[in-house]
Design a protein around this motif. Structure first.
Motif, PDB file in Angstrom:
ATOM      1  N   HIS A 136      11.696  32.766  -8.606  1.00 17.00           N
ATOM      2  CA  HIS A 136      11.690  34.048  -7.878  1.00 17.00           C
ATOM      3  C   HIS A 136      10.906  33.930  -6.576  1.00 17.00           C
ATOM      4  O   HIS A 136      11.336  34.443  -5.535  1.00 17.00           O
ATOM      5  N   ASN A 165      10.357  31.162  -4.811  1.00 18.61           N
ATOM      6  CA  ASN A 165      11.090  30.307  -3.864  1.00 18.61           C
ATOM      7  C   ASN A 165      12.257  31.056  -3.216  1.00 18.61           C
ATOM      8  O   ASN A 165      12.497  30.917  -2.011  1.00 18.61           O
ATOM      9  N   ILE A 166      12.973  31.855  -4.013  1.00 16.10           N
ATOM     10  CA  ILE A 166      14.098  32.619  -3.465  1.00 16.10           C
ATOM     11  C   ILE A 166      13.597  33.665  -2.469  1.00 16.10           C
ATOM     12  O   ILE A 166      14.181  33.863  -1.392  1.00 16.10           O
ATOM     13  N   ALA A 167      12.487  34.315  -2.825  1.00 15.16           N
ATOM     14  CA  ALA A 167      11.940  35.337  -1.930  1.00 15.16           C
ATOM     15  C   ALA A 167      11.475  34.729  -0.617  1.00 15.16           C
ATOM     16  O   ALA A 167      11.692  35.298   0.463  1.00 15.16           O
ATOM     17  N   LYS A 168      10.849  33.555  -0.675  1.00 18.81           N
ATOM     18  CA  LYS A 168      10.406  32.889   0.548  1.00 18.81           C
ATOM     19  C   LYS A 168      11.593  32.478   1.414  1.00 18.81           C
ATOM     20  O   LYS A 168      11.527  32.555   2.648  1.00 18.81           O
ATOM     21  N   SER A 169      12.664  32.003   0.782  1.00 16.87           N
ATOM     22  CA  SER A 169      13.848  31.607   1.556  1.00 16.87           C
ATOM     23  C   SER A 169      14.499  32.793   2.258  1.00 16.87           C
ATOM     24  O   SER A 169      15.200  32.626   3.255  1.00 16.87           O
ATOM     25  N   GLN A 170      14.266  33.993   1.751  1.00 17.53           N
ATOM     26  CA  GLN A 170      14.816  35.206   2.361  1.00 17.53           C
ATOM     27  C   GLN A 170      13.857  35.840   3.361  1.00 17.53           C
ATOM     28  O   GLN A 170      14.139  36.927   3.869  1.00 17.53           O
ATOM     29  N   GLY A 171      12.737  35.165   3.615  1.00 20.42           N
ATOM     30  CA  GLY A 171      11.799  35.663   4.601  1.00 20.42           C
ATOM     31  C   GLY A 171      10.789  36.662   4.082  1.00 20.42           C
ATOM     32  O   GLY A 171      10.081  37.300   4.875  1.00 20.42           O
ATOM     33  N   VAL A 172      10.663  36.809   2.773  1.00 17.04           N
ATOM     34  CA  VAL A 172       9.687  37.737   2.198  1.00 17.04           C
ATOM     35  C   VAL A 172       8.294  37.136   2.322  1.00 17.04           C
ATOM     36  O   VAL A 172       8.105  35.952   2.042  1.00 17.04           O
ATOM     37  N   ALA A 223       5.930  38.223  -2.390  1.00 15.26           N
ATOM     38  CA  ALA A 223       6.700  37.392  -3.321  1.00 15.26           C
ATOM     39  C   ALA A 223       5.900  37.112  -4.594  1.00 15.26           C
ATOM     40  O   ALA A 223       6.418  37.207  -5.716  1.00 15.26           O
TER      41      ALA A 223
END
Length: 261
Positions: A100, A102-109, A114
């Motif tokens: 979760h 890693n996905i949030a960081k990839s989306q710019g969160v 995150a």
């Protein structure tokens, strides 16, 4: 005292031993009771009391997933079965939280948001429950001992190979359970490695080097241990190539003649 010393040496060694503790503690109590010395009953009672204190789900999961004891999967008691299921749930939660983030960081969160969202996840979260269910299905297949687990070479290597290496080689068809097993079986069971690390750190950053920054001291400790490990591996490789001498009297006599010449 021999069984006790052997067990302590196993726990303080460099080889992974998380999967051995459960079985070795049981053997330790039985061997102590049958030792014949006057203080054997009191020692066995004290060992049992200590085992009740330090026993955890990690020890139970280690025994359940250690390939050395894979032939006894149908003899698991309630503690072993509940322990391995508990560890599977915790591992699934850890993996889902990391995914979760890693996905949030990839989306710019932002990192803070995150991590805050990940900490809200529990073992009852949808993603976690789904992963636990799949891993438990793989555990059921492991208990059935079918497929590659029936090969004689696999059963033989189960008692000779390091447990993590065994799972890495033969557990590919159970990827989720493979990850849990490797994570559990490679856990450190004593604090000796940490104590040695702090001892090296104290030797590097002493009173004479008090102005040495923490960052540089960490790098020096890392380099020290890396060089130590490299030297150890090089020695191990060199010694592995040395051929053993025969112990026969004829060969010893011929060696002595060669030395005289």
């Amino acid at each position: 005292m021999t069984p006790i010393v052997k067990f302590l040496r196993l726990c303080d060694g460099d080889k992974p031993a998380m999967g051995k503790v459960y079985d070795r503690m049981f053997q330790l109590v039985e061997k102590t009771k049958s030792s014949g010395v006057s203080w054997a009953p009191a020692a066995a009672k004290e060992i049992s009391r200590r085992w009740e204190y330090l026993h955890s789900d990690m020890h139970a999961a280690g025994y359940a997933l250690d390939p050395e004891f894979m032939t006894s999967v149908n003899e698991w008691d309630e503690h072993i079965n509940s322990g391995v299921l508990e560890i599977i749930g915790k591992d699934a939660l850890r993996v889902c939280m990391a995914a979760h983030i890693n996905i949030a960081k990839s989306q710019g969160v932002p990192d803070a948001i995150a991590h805050a969202d990940a900490r809200k996840m529990t073992v009852e979260s949808e993603q976690v429950v789904e992963r636990v269910a799949k891993c438990e299905l793989e555990l059921a297949k492991f208990k059935e001992q079918e497929g590659v687990f029936t090969k004689p070479s696999v059963l033989k290597n189960a008692k000779e190979m390091p447990p993590g290496s065994w799972w890495n080689l033969y557990g590919g068809h159970l990827p989720l359970l493979q990850g849990v097993a490797i994570s559990v079986l490679q856990q450190v069971i004593c604090a000796s490695a940490c104590e040695r690390n702090w001892s090296i750190y104290g030797q590097i950053k002493n009173n004479k080097r008090i102005r040495l920054s923490h960052e540089k001291a960490d790098k020096l400790v890392y380099c020290h241990e890396a060089l130590h490990l490299q030297n150890k591996l090089q020695k191990a490789g060199y010694e592995a190539k040395v051929e053993r001498w025969d112990t026969d009297s004829d060969s010893n006599a011929s060696d002595e003649e060669d030395l005289k010449q």
